[in-house]
Design an enzyme around this catalytic site. Sequence first.
Site, PDB file in Angstrom:
ATOM      1  N   ASP A  46      28.662   9.366   5.971  1.00  0.00           N
ATOM      2  CA  ASP A  46      28.699   8.065   6.625  1.00  0.00           C
ATOM      3  C   ASP A  46      27.394   7.755   7.353  1.00  0.00           C
ATOM      4  O   ASP A  46      26.536   8.623   7.546  1.00  0.00           O
ATOM      5  CB  ASP A  46      29.853   8.008   7.621  1.00  0.00           C
ATOM      6  CG  ASP A  46      31.181   7.689   6.951  1.00  0.00           C
ATOM      7  OD1 ASP A  46      31.157   7.294   5.773  1.00  0.00           O
ATOM      8  OD2 ASP A  46      32.227   7.834   7.603  1.00  0.00           O
ATOM      9  N   LYS A  67      29.161   2.650   6.068  1.00  0.00           N
ATOM     10  CA  LYS A  67      29.552   1.271   6.348  1.00  0.00           C
ATOM     11  C   LYS A  67      29.149   0.958   7.777  1.00  0.00           C
ATOM     12  O   LYS A  67      29.453   1.701   8.698  1.00  0.00           O
ATOM     13  CB  LYS A  67      31.069   1.083   6.189  1.00  0.00           C
ATOM     14  CG  LYS A  67      31.584   1.410   4.799  1.00  0.00           C
ATOM     15  CD  LYS A  67      33.030   0.983   4.627  1.00  0.00           C
ATOM     16  CE  LYS A  67      33.996   1.809   5.453  1.00  0.00           C
ATOM     17  NZ  LYS A  67      34.100   3.196   4.989  1.00  0.00           N
ATOM     18  N   MET A 180      34.140   0.553  18.924  1.00  0.00           N
ATOM     19  CA  MET A 180      33.900  -0.634  18.090  1.00  0.00           C
ATOM     20  C   MET A 180      34.274  -1.913  18.835  1.00  0.00           C
ATOM     21  O   MET A 180      34.890  -2.819  18.277  1.00  0.00           O
ATOM     22  CB  MET A 180      34.677  -0.519  16.768  1.00  0.00           C
ATOM     23  CG  MET A 180      34.257   0.676  15.925  1.00  0.00           C
ATOM     24  SD  MET A 180      35.329   0.979  14.502  1.00  0.00           S
ATOM     25  CE  MET A 180      36.774   1.712  15.307  1.00  0.00           C
TER      26      MET A 180
END
Length: 269
Positions: A46, A67, A180
């Site tokens: 990642d 991502k 996030m």
Amino acid sequence: MHLEQRRYKMYNSPKLSVVGAGPGDPELITLKALNTLKEAKVVLFDALINRELLEYAPQAEHVFVGKRKDKHRYSQDEINELIVKYALERGHVVRLKGGDPFVFGRGSEEINYAKHHGLKTAVVSGITSSIAVPANLGIPLTQRGTSESFWVITGTTTQKKISEDVRLAAQSTATVVILMGMAKLREIVEIFSHYGKENIPVGIIQNGTTANEKSGFGTIKSIEKVVAEKQLTAPAIIVIGEVVRESGQLKAVTENFVEYELKNSPFGG
């Protein structure tokens, strides 16, 4: 199962290991994770993992599948397909994910997909950033007499909306850790303010435990100004609660301010 797939299964023992890489500091990875990397034939990694960790898989092919916000090299469905493809072709695939793969990491989805396609599977837990990043700055998520529990919440749901759990957490006395959540900071501030929490301490840590770490401290009332002044952006962790006062950095700022006030006081110091 097709004949070709059975042949791969017989000779290559297709397997998926979903491995947590920790919060960013390459030393914050488990021995089990390192040993698993050494066995890998392919590593799908990642965006947030420390690239130094790939050195522990020198015999493996390294494939970036990261991502980031609105920028996906591969969709999740494509990553799932790559896992099966490489496992059938090469054998042991390691899916290396930041933090812990089962804390907002979609690790369980990848495990279930692999199992459905006949792969052996294993999970190696990682040190989650939700705990390690605050701890690195001296912030305990729980503390006797201050906080008896903590929430770990995603700031943005799959529908791109703020999680309703933020509203529930704002009504508790628990420490709240939001991952996030930088894109939803204004909404977070509004929710906590609505419940009379304007003066609750807040710490925001960007790129925690890495050489590029940045942080800012304030209260619900002031944190947006702090973020603008410090130019803090994602990826970052938001920590809300009285335990934030324990941060060594916040204590240093407070002590310097008090010392300055005393020196400049008309009453002497």
